[in-house]
Write an enzyme that holds these catalytic residues in place. Structure first.
Site, PDB file in Angstrom:
ATOM      1  N   SER A 144       0.908  -1.143  -0.036  1.00 49.47           N
ATOM      2  CA  SER A 144       0.139  -0.069  -0.118  1.00 49.47           C
ATOM      3  C   SER A 144       0.761   1.110   0.006  1.00 49.47           C
ATOM      4  CB  SER A 144      -0.645  -0.182   1.236  1.00 49.47           C
ATOM      5  OG  SER A 144      -1.529   1.224   1.465  1.00 49.47           O
ATOM      6  N   HIS A 156      -1.143  -1.395  -4.115  1.00 46.61           N
ATOM      7  CA  HIS A 156      -2.330  -1.121  -3.201  1.00 46.61           C
ATOM      8  C   HIS A 156      -2.653   0.447  -3.494  1.00 46.61           C
ATOM      9  CE1 HIS A 156      -5.790  -2.116  -1.024  1.00 46.61           C
ATOM     10  NE2 HIS A 156      -5.615  -1.226  -0.172  1.00 46.61           N
ATOM     11  N   ASP A 208      -4.679   3.465  -1.802  1.00 47.03           N
ATOM     12  CA  ASP A 208      -5.628   3.772  -0.983  1.00 47.03           C
ATOM     13  C   ASP A 208      -6.475   5.337  -1.178  1.00 47.03           C
ATOM     14  OD1 ASP A 208      -3.859   2.235   1.388  1.00 47.03           O
ATOM     15  OD2 ASP A 208      -5.987   1.574   0.773  1.00 47.03           O
ATOM     16  N   MET A 259      -8.806   8.073   0.123  1.00 48.11           N
ATOM     17  CA  MET A 259      -9.731   8.458   1.145  1.00 48.11           C
ATOM     18  C   MET A 259     -10.476   9.912   0.783  1.00 48.11           C
ATOM     19  SD  MET A 259      -7.056   7.203   4.004  1.00 48.11           S
ATOM     20  CE  MET A 259      -6.678   5.572   4.052  1.00 48.11           C
ATOM     21  N   HIS A 314      -8.208   0.733  -3.779  1.00 52.63           N
ATOM     22  CA  HIS A 314      -9.134   0.524  -2.660  1.00 52.63           C
ATOM     23  C   HIS A 314     -10.033   1.900  -2.369  1.00 52.63           C
ATOM     24  CE1 HIS A 314      -9.396  -0.396   2.119  1.00 52.63           C
ATOM     25  NE2 HIS A 314     -10.666  -0.183   1.326  1.00 52.63           N
ATOM     26  N   MET A 320     -12.109   4.227  -0.328  1.00 54.60           N
ATOM     27  CA  MET A 320     -12.610   4.471   1.000  1.00 54.60           C
ATOM     28  C   MET A 320     -13.510   5.696   0.906  1.00 54.60           C
ATOM     29  SD  MET A 320      -9.771   3.201   3.282  1.00 54.60           S
ATOM     30  CE  MET A 320      -8.422   3.248   1.847  1.00 54.60           C
ATOM     31  N   MET A 337     -11.170  -5.881   5.850  1.00 56.78           N
ATOM     32  CA  MET A 337     -10.442  -5.115   6.583  1.00 56.78           C
ATOM     33  C   MET A 337     -10.073  -5.784   8.050  1.00 56.78           C
ATOM     34  SD  MET A 337      -9.963  -2.300   4.630  1.00 56.78           S
ATOM     35  CE  MET A 337      -8.796  -1.366   5.899  1.00 56.78           C
ATOM     36  N   ASP A 384      -6.203  -6.522   4.705  1.00 60.96           N
ATOM     37  CA  ASP A 384      -5.626  -5.103   4.652  1.00 60.96           C
ATOM     38  C   ASP A 384      -5.607  -4.264   6.130  1.00 60.96           C
ATOM     39  OD1 ASP A 384      -6.737  -2.118   2.612  1.00 60.96           O
ATOM     40  OD2 ASP A 384      -4.717  -2.611   3.840  1.00 60.96           O
TER      41      ASP A 384
HETATM   42  C1  DX5 Z   1      -6.224   1.651   5.742  1.00 59.01           C
HETATM   43  C2  DX5 Z   1      -5.794   1.203   4.333  1.00 59.01           C
HETATM   44  C3  DX5 Z   1      -4.678   0.179   4.309  1.00 59.01           C
HETATM   45  C4  DX5 Z   1      -3.522   0.626   5.001  1.00 59.01           C
HETATM   46  C5  DX5 Z   1      -2.419  -0.432   5.077  1.00 59.01           C
HETATM   47  O1  DX5 Z   1      -7.363   2.316   5.704  1.00 59.01           O
HETATM   48  O2  DX5 Z   1      -6.798   0.736   3.659  1.00 59.01           O
HETATM   49  O3  DX5 Z   1      -4.258  -0.400   2.932  1.00 59.01           O
HETATM   50  O4  DX5 Z   1      -2.872   1.558   4.150  1.00 59.01           O
HETATM   51  O5  DX5 Z   1      -1.442   0.186   5.995  1.00 59.01           O
HETATM   52  P1  DX5 Z   1      -0.524  -0.890   7.288  1.00 59.01           P
HETATM   53  O6  DX5 Z   1      -0.135  -2.168   6.483  1.00 59.01           O
HETATM   54  O7  DX5 Z   1       0.573  -0.010   7.348  1.00 59.01           O
HETATM   55  O8  DX5 Z   1      -1.485  -1.144   8.059  1.00 59.01           O
HETATM   56 ZN    ZN Z   2      -6.220  -0.344   1.749  1.00 61.76          ZN
END
Ligand code: DX5
Ligand code: ZN
Length: 219
Positions: A7, A30, A32, A34, A63, A65, A134, A172
């Site tokens: 990620s 990956h 993320d 947000m 991903h 969010m 998650m 994740d």
């Molecule tokens: C959290 C994300 C994850 C996060 C993982 O909302 O969806 O992908 O970045 O990071 P680590 O592996 O450091 O928990």
């Molecule tokens: Zn993620």
């Protein structure tokens, strides 16, 4: 097949090109996204994805969010996403959203938060290409794995097998060298890691997990 999906939320965005180069032997990257509404954090979006797409042909595992992701399906397809995962909790109509992701030419993932039971996923067996369980509350990297979520992975893998599906299960959040085997034993096969890859020696971290996955696959 066990797959590693680093990620980039944990990467150094001032040096993203070299971070991606060091992680080039991973299976996915990956991504993320947000929006500060569905989760209490804002990360990055389309312009960064377009830039990353220009410099790598690795599978981009996006991903979302964000609230009502249906609004952005085609934009993420145009920006270069290969897999687009949306949250069950964020969709007005998850089935229509997954179909729209397929219509836009991407693989479709459906994610659930720690407090959402896996039974809600049953309606999407055979439609989703991947389920994302998650193991932390979405919104931040560097958190600690929530133990109860490991049982959800085991339950989901059992239910999929009962109905004759071998759909990918992505996990994740909070995964490390010391807890990854518990997750793999529970039946996950796509492993997202942010801190465990991008904090420290990126190439060594990727190599470690790729070799570990190969050993497990040959065991
Ligand atoms: C959290 C994300 C994850 C996060 C993982 O909302 O969806 O992908 O970045 O990071 P680590 O592996 O450091 O928990
Ligand atoms: Zn993620």
């Amino acid at each position: 097949m066990l797959l590693l999906s680093p990620s980039i939320l944990a990467a150094d965005f001032a040096d993203l090109r070299s971070s991606l180069k060091r992680a080039r032997h991973a299976d996915y990257i990956h991504f993320d996204v947000m929006d500060g509404v569905f989760v209490p954090n804002i990360s990055f979006g389309i312009p960064i994805l377009e830039s990353v797409r220009r410099i790598t042909d690795i599978t981009l595992d996006v991903h979302l969010m964000i609230t009502e992701p249906m609004r952005y399906v085609n934009k993420f397809a145009d920006a270069g996403a290969d897999i687009l995962t949306v949250h069950y909790e964020a969709c007005e109509d998850p089935k229509e959203t997954l179909k729209a992701i397929h219509a836009a030419g991407m693989k479709a993932g459906l994610a659930i938060k720690p407090d959402t039971g896996i039974e809600v996923l049953r309606d999407f067996f055979g439609l989703a290409d991947m389920f994302l369980v998650m193991t932390v509350e979405p919104g931040f990297g560097g958190q600690t794995l929530i133990d109860k979520c490991v049982d959800k992975v085991r339950e989901l893998r059992g239910l999929l097998e009962e109905f004759g599906y071998d759909t990918d299960i992505e996990v994740d959040g909070g995964l490390t060298r010391s807890n990854v085997d518990r997750i793999l034993d529970a039946g996950a096969n796509v492993i997202v890691m942010g801190s465990s890859i991008f904090k420290g020696d990126i190439e060594d971290n990727v190599r470690y997990f790729k070799e570990h996955f190969k050993e497990r696959a040959n065991a």
